[in-house]
Scaffold this motif. Structure first.
Motif, PDB file in Angstrom:
ATOM      1  N   PRO A 125       0.775  -1.233   0.000  1.00  0.00           N
ATOM      2  CA  PRO A 125       0.000   0.000   0.000  1.00  0.00           C
ATOM      3  C   PRO A 125       0.813   1.294   0.000  1.00  0.00           C
ATOM      4  N   ASN A 126       2.083   1.241   0.401  1.00  0.00           N
ATOM      5  CA  ASN A 126       2.872   2.463   0.547  1.00  0.00           C
ATOM      6  C   ASN A 126       3.980   2.539  -0.491  1.00  0.00           C
ATOM      7  N   LEU A 127       4.351   3.757  -0.807  1.00  0.00           N
ATOM      8  CA  LEU A 127       5.473   3.993  -1.698  1.00  0.00           C
ATOM      9  C   LEU A 127       6.086   5.327  -1.340  1.00  0.00           C
ATOM     10  N   TRP A 128       7.367   5.466  -1.618  1.00  0.00           N
ATOM     11  CA  TRP A 128       7.996   6.755  -1.380  1.00  0.00           C
ATOM     12  C   TRP A 128       9.090   6.999  -2.389  1.00  0.00           C
ATOM     13  N   GLU A 129       9.343   8.285  -2.561  1.00  0.00           N
ATOM     14  CA  GLU A 129      10.425   8.710  -3.434  1.00  0.00           C
ATOM     15  C   GLU A 129      11.354   9.608  -2.634  1.00  0.00           C
ATOM     16  N   ARG A 130      12.646   9.433  -2.904  1.00  0.00           N
ATOM     17  CA  ARG A 130      13.657  10.284  -2.279  1.00  0.00           C
ATOM     18  C   ARG A 130      14.332  11.047  -3.414  1.00  0.00           C
ATOM     19  N   TYR A 131      14.442  12.351  -3.240  1.00  0.00           N
ATOM     20  CA  TYR A 131      14.972  13.232  -4.273  1.00  0.00           C
ATOM     21  C   TYR A 131      16.476  13.381  -4.072  1.00  0.00           C
ATOM     22  N   LEU A 132      17.248  12.541  -4.784  1.00  0.00           N
ATOM     23  CA  LEU A 132      18.685  12.446  -4.564  1.00  0.00           C
ATOM     24  C   LEU A 132      19.474  13.555  -5.257  1.00  0.00           C
ATOM     25  N   LYS A 133      18.987  13.991  -6.413  1.00  0.00           N
ATOM     26  CA  LYS A 133      19.685  15.022  -7.187  1.00  0.00           C
ATOM     27  C   LYS A 133      18.612  15.840  -7.893  1.00  0.00           C
ATOM     28  N   GLY A 134      18.501  17.112  -7.534  1.00  0.00           N
ATOM     29  CA  GLY A 134      17.450  17.946  -8.090  1.00  0.00           C
ATOM     30  C   GLY A 134      17.961  19.304  -8.513  1.00  0.00           C
ATOM     31  N   PRO A 135      17.097  20.312  -8.437  1.00  0.00           N
ATOM     32  CA  PRO A 135      17.460  21.649  -8.918  1.00  0.00           C
ATOM     33  C   PRO A 135      18.710  22.240  -8.255  1.00  0.00           C
ATOM     34  N   GLU A 136      18.990  21.824  -7.029  1.00  0.00           N
ATOM     35  CA  GLU A 136      20.182  22.338  -6.343  1.00  0.00           C
ATOM     36  C   GLU A 136      21.475  21.861  -6.990  1.00  0.00           C
ATOM     37  N   SER A 137      21.394  20.808  -7.828  1.00  0.00           N
ATOM     38  CA  SER A 137      22.598  20.229  -8.425  1.00  0.00           C
ATOM     39  C   SER A 137      22.881  20.735  -9.837  1.00  0.00           C
ATOM     40  N   GLY A 138      22.016  21.597 -10.342  1.00  0.00           N
ATOM     41  CA  GLY A 138      22.236  22.135 -11.682  1.00  0.00           C
ATOM     42  C   GLY A 138      20.923  22.478 -12.356  1.00  0.00           C
ATOM     43  N   GLU A 139      21.022  23.087 -13.496  1.00  0.00           N
ATOM     44  CA  GLU A 139      19.831  23.574 -14.196  1.00  0.00           C
ATOM     45  C   GLU A 139      19.214  22.576 -15.160  1.00  0.00           C
ATOM     46  N   ASP A 140      19.835  21.415 -15.355  1.00  0.00           N
ATOM     47  CA  ASP A 140      19.348  20.455 -16.333  1.00  0.00           C
ATOM     48  C   ASP A 140      18.438  19.415 -15.683  1.00  0.00           C
ATOM     49  N   PRO A 141      17.099  19.546 -15.836  1.00  0.00           N
ATOM     50  CA  PRO A 141      16.175  18.589 -15.218  1.00  0.00           C
ATOM     51  C   PRO A 141      16.357  17.146 -15.695  1.00  0.00           C
ATOM     52  N   SER A 142      16.949  16.947 -16.864  1.00  0.00           N
ATOM     53  CA  SER A 142      17.145  15.577 -17.343  1.00  0.00           C
ATOM     54  C   SER A 142      18.192  14.844 -16.510  1.00  0.00           C
ATOM     55  N   ALA A 143      18.936  15.573 -15.667  1.00  0.00           N
ATOM     56  CA  ALA A 143      19.953  14.960 -14.807  1.00  0.00           C
ATOM     57  C   ALA A 143      19.456  14.721 -13.379  1.00  0.00           C
ATOM     58  N   TYR A 144      18.214  15.098 -13.067  1.00  0.00           N
ATOM     59  CA  TYR A 144      17.673  14.854 -11.736  1.00  0.00           C
ATOM     60  C   TYR A 144      17.608  13.349 -11.495  1.00  0.00           C
ATOM     61  N   VAL A 145      17.839  12.927 -10.246  1.00  0.00           N
ATOM     62  CA  VAL A 145      17.779  11.513  -9.882  1.00  0.00           C
ATOM     63  C   VAL A 145      16.837  11.370  -8.687  1.00  0.00           C
ATOM     64  N   THR A 146      15.827  10.507  -8.851  1.00  0.00           N
ATOM     65  CA  THR A 146      14.846  10.243  -7.804  1.00  0.00           C
ATOM     66  C   THR A 146      14.817   8.747  -7.536  1.00  0.00           C
ATOM     67  N   GLU A 147      14.959   8.381  -6.271  1.00  0.00           N
ATOM     68  CA  GLU A 147      14.872   6.979  -5.864  1.00  0.00           C
ATOM     69  C   GLU A 147      13.406   6.633  -5.639  1.00  0.00           C
ATOM     70  N   LEU A 148      12.912   5.578  -6.279  1.00  0.00           N
ATOM     71  CA  LEU A 148      11.532   5.122  -6.129  1.00  0.00           C
ATOM     72  C   LEU A 148      11.523   3.854  -5.295  1.00  0.00           C
ATOM     73  N   ASN A 149      10.670   3.821  -4.274  1.00  0.00           N
ATOM     74  CA  ASN A 149      10.544   2.668  -3.368  1.00  0.00           C
ATOM     75  C   ASN A 149       9.080   2.239  -3.305  1.00  0.00           C
ATOM     76  N   GLN A 150       8.809   1.009  -3.700  1.00  0.00           N
ATOM     77  CA  GLN A 150       7.455   0.463  -3.676  1.00  0.00           C
ATOM     78  C   GLN A 150       7.416  -0.703  -2.697  1.00  0.00           C
ATOM     79  N   THR A 151       6.575  -0.577  -1.642  1.00  0.00           N
ATOM     80  CA  THR A 151       6.438  -1.713  -0.737  1.00  0.00           C
ATOM     81  C   THR A 151       5.833  -2.879  -1.498  1.00  0.00           C
ATOM     82  N   ILE A 152       6.223  -4.072  -1.085  1.00  0.00           N
ATOM     83  CA  ILE A 152       5.650  -5.275  -1.707  1.00  0.00           C
ATOM     84  C   ILE A 152       5.110  -6.191  -0.623  1.00  0.00           C
ATOM     85  N   ILE A 153       4.212  -7.048  -1.039  1.00  0.00           N
ATOM     86  CA  ILE A 153       3.615  -8.031  -0.123  1.00  0.00           C
ATOM     87  C   ILE A 153       4.328  -9.350  -0.373  1.00  0.00           C
ATOM     88  N   LEU A 154       4.919  -9.886   0.679  1.00  0.00           N
ATOM     89  CA  LEU A 154       5.664 -11.154   0.566  1.00  0.00           C
ATOM     90  C   LEU A 154       4.738 -12.346   0.647  1.00  0.00           C
TER      91      LEU A 154
END
Length: 154
Positions: A125-154
């Motif tokens: 039911p839960n998911l989260w994203e962590r913004y590892l590299k964004g606007p503070e790292s430069g002006e090129d949005p194609s270089a932004y890096v976001t970590e995606l985490n999706q909980t799974i049911i075992l």
């Protein structure tokens, strides 16, 4: 662009956060002020941030965002304004990295969740994203890096 997903056991992390529930068309206008409020609180208290900004979503309902925006901290935050003490949970997640502009995150999540299901895993039911590299790292949005985490049911 998505990296190859992999299984991870995360550890709980203390956090300072603000809970937000808004229609999806209001997301842009509420997110930035909430981020600034969280950063101001943890910096004023000298407790962080100790890691990347995150958005922890409680499911994805069409047209609604129900989530916490926050940062990890070294000690519990003293509540101030809308900022409260909380936790990014420990969980078994599938994780990947998305490289690209924030506008592509919706499609990245859809593609990522399809990859997880194609591996025979049930989405939690839960998911989260962590913004590892964004606007503070430069002006090129194609270089932004976001970590995606999706909980799974075992």
């Amino acid at each position: 662009m998505l990296d190859t997903p992999h299984l991870v056991q995360t550890e709980p992390q203390m956090a300072a956060m603000i809970h937000i529930t808004v229609p999806s068309d209001q997301m842009q206008e509420v997110m930035c002020p909430a981020i600034m409020e969280v950063y101001e609180a943890v910096k004023a208290q000298g407790i962080g941030p100790t890691g990347a900004l995150f958005a922890h979503h409680y499911g994805m309902k069409p047209g609604i965002f129900n989530f916490d925006v926050g940062v990890p901290v070294s000690t519990p935050v003293e509540p101030v304004g809308r900022v409260i003490a909380g936790e990014l949970p420990g969980a078994v997640v599938m994780r990947t990295l998305y490289t690209g502009p924030y506008e592509g995150l919706g499609s990245a999540w859809e593609d990522f969740q399809e990859l997880v299901k194609a591996e025979g895993r049930a989405l939690g039911p839960n998911l989260w994203e962590r913004y590892l590299k964004g606007p503070e790292s430069g002006e090129d949005p194609s270089a932004y890096v976001t970590e995606l985490n999706q909980t799974i049911i075992l």
